[in-house]
Design an enzyme around this catalytic site. Structure first.
Site, short mmCIF file in Angstrom:
data_model
loop_
_atom_site.label_atom_id
_atom_site.label_comp_id
_atom_site.label_asym_id
_atom_site.label_seq_id
_atom_site.Cartn_x
_atom_site.Cartn_y
_atom_site.Cartn_z
N PHE A 187 0.86 -1.19 0.00
CA PHE A 187 0.00 0.00 0.00
C PHE A 187 0.89 1.23 0.00
O PHE A 187 1.64 1.47 0.94
CB PHE A 187 -0.95 0.06 1.20
CG PHE A 187 -1.86 1.25 1.11
CD1 PHE A 187 -3.01 1.21 0.33
CD2 PHE A 187 -1.55 2.44 1.75
CE1 PHE A 187 -3.84 2.33 0.20
CE2 PHE A 187 -2.37 3.57 1.63
CZ PHE A 187 -3.51 3.50 0.85
N ASP A 203 9.19 2.91 2.05
CA ASP A 203 8.02 3.72 2.39
C ASP A 203 7.74 3.52 3.88
O ASP A 203 7.23 2.49 4.30
CB ASP A 203 6.81 3.27 1.54
CG ASP A 203 5.55 4.08 1.86
OD1 ASP A 203 5.54 4.81 2.86
OD2 ASP A 203 4.57 3.96 1.09
N LYS A 241 2.12 10.90 7.51
CA LYS A 241 1.32 10.60 8.71
C LYS A 241 1.81 11.34 9.96
O LYS A 241 1.53 12.52 10.11
CB LYS A 241 1.22 9.09 8.89
CG LYS A 241 0.44 8.45 7.72
CD LYS A 241 -0.20 7.12 8.02
CE LYS A 241 -1.23 6.79 6.95
NZ LYS A 241 -0.85 5.78 6.00
C1 LIG Z 1 -1.03 5.91 4.47
C2 LIG Z 1 0.07 5.41 3.61
C3 LIG Z 1 0.35 6.01 2.37
C4 LIG Z 1 -0.51 7.11 1.77
O1 LIG Z 1 -0.56 8.26 2.55
P1 LIG Z 1 -1.71 9.36 2.25
O2 LIG Z 1 -1.32 10.49 3.15
O3 LIG Z 1 -3.01 8.72 2.63
O4 LIG Z 1 -1.64 9.69 0.82
C5 LIG Z 1 1.43 5.54 1.65
N1 LIG Z 1 2.19 4.54 2.12
C6 LIG Z 1 1.95 3.94 3.30
C7 LIG Z 1 2.84 2.84 3.77
C8 LIG Z 1 0.86 4.33 4.07
O5 LIG Z 1 0.60 3.71 5.22
#
Ligand SMILES: *Cc1c(COP(=O)(O)O)cnc(C)c1O
Length: 402
Positions: free
Chosen positions: A140, A225, A254
């Protein structure tokens, strides 16, 4: 207005791309949130890790309001007195050389993709438009059209094609598959150090270190990520620190926004970041002084309050307590630090219905992928609050198993 009416209004006027629990929140403070009827809940989701510092954190609020009172959003057409200080701090804590500030996580990932491809052409020497990026099944990385192009989740893609080319998917945690997938056109391997949305999937020990070594051997960028796992969530400042010194590129988001503002970042080694030149990429709001002030304070809080140590110790404590629950409904408890997934045998009961019951008892959690409940409380949570929460989980599981 009563909860039911507010819910109906949201359902009427908003797109139905979320399926919220039926609770209407109006106030937050620390680990607690309140609904419009005045009921109090322990927040065990923290906005998917965005609220690590707790709701209404006084230091975050002060940093934000002080900055709003001085200068808001002048754009990157000009220098500001805070962006460099924030970037210096973020580079120091991550060990990276340079920052490209964005707002949402998906934008940081898009930035990483651009950087990786340009590096592929300009440094590695891949032929025009041939660069490929390896990603993992179950990943994700956000919701843009390019990013969902390499999702393995049909729900995220259905009806949104045509998709972007240039991505190869391999099983997560599989080193042989990585080695086999690399071609001379591969510019990067992009992955989460723990897959969050997939259900808190922890790869085999040694995976990150060995994957990085494979990437080095083939001149492929190793990009992590850590939008969900970073900033103390998994018991280290960054999850990669369990295994490696640093990646070539890193995305954060986040918790970087202190629970009040969208703040994201792509960080990289100098040689990677320097593929960007004037006009090649940007964002109107990215790196604005409010974002910089909040991000800077979030980083200082992480250090001053020793969030990583807290997350590590309390995570072990919470995981131990959940593992000790002898429920026939629990398939597995897994995670690192305060990022914990509890997988449920869903032939017997849905994860969603457990979350609904927990909600009525004052504990807010959210299922991910129908089978797993994510436990990710603010990092300021106490042992006593964890004890209470696990008692509620136990009670709900017992009532469901009965
Ligand atoms: C939440 C998340 C995203 C996307 O972040 P947004 O601020 O919702 O665009 C990307 N990568 C990971 C691992 C995430 O948990």
């Amino acid at each position: 207005m009563k909860s039911q009416d507010i819910i109906q209004r949201e359902d009427h006027y908003l797109a139905h791309n979320y399926h919220p629990l039926p609770v209407v929140l109006t106030k937050g403070d620390g680990v607690w949130v309140w609904d419009v009827e005045g009921n109090k809940y322990l927040d065990f989701l923290s906005a998917y890790s965005a609220v690590s510092a707790g709701h209404h954190n006084p230091r975050i609020l002060k940093a934000m309001t002080d900055q709003v009172g001085k200068l808001g959003v002048p754009s990157r057409a000009f220098y500001t007195d805070i962006l460099g200080e924030y970037a210096e701090k973020l580079c120091a804590v991550t060990g990276m050389d340079r920052l490209l500030p964005m707002n949402t996580g998906a934008e940081a990932v898009e930035t990483a993709i651009k950087a990786a491809r340009r590096w592929g052409y300009r440094v590695k020497g891949i032929a025009k438009d041939q660069a490929r990026i390896i990603t993992c099944l179950g990943n994700f990385h956000g919701r843009t059209t390019t990013i969902v192009s390499f999702s393995s989740e049909e729900d995220y893609k259905d009806g949104f094609g045509p998709f972007s080319d240039g991505f190869d998917l391999i099983p997560y945690g599989d080193l042989a598959a990585l080695e086999a997938a690399i071609t001379p056109e591969t510019c990067a391997f992009l992955l989460e150090p723990i897959q969050g949305e997939a259900g808190i999937i922890v790869p085999p020990e040694g995976y990150l270190a060995k994957a990085q070594e494979i990437c080095r051997r083939h001149n492929v960028l190793f990009i992590l990520d850590e939008i969900q796992t970073g900033l103390s969530r998994t018991g280290k400042d960054f999850c990669f620190q369990y295994e490696i010194d640093k990646p070539d590129g890193l995305t954060l988001g986040k918790a970087l926004g202190g629970g009040v503002y969208p703040v994201s970042a792509f960080l990289a080694r100098k040689e990677v970041m320097d593929v960007f030149d004037y006009g090649s990429h940007g964002s109107t709001f990215g790196g604005n002084p409010i974002a910089a002030a909040i991000g800077l304070e979030a980083l200082k809080l992480m250090e001053d309050e020793k969030y990583s140590e807290r997350s590590f110790e309390l995570g072990e404590y919470l995981r131990g307590k959940l593992e000790a629950l002898q429920s026939p409904l629990i398939r597995e408890v897994r995670g690192k630090g305060l990022l914990i997934g509890m997988e449920i045998y869903t032939d017997k009961v849905s994860a969603r219905s457990i979350c609904e019951d927990l909600k009525t008892r004052g504990l807010l959690c959210k299922e991910t992928h129908a089978t797993t409940i994510r436990f990710a409380p603010p990092l300021i949570i106490t042992k006593e609050q964890i004890d209470w929460a696990v008692g509620e989980v136990d009670a709900v599981l017992k009532s469901k198993a009965a």
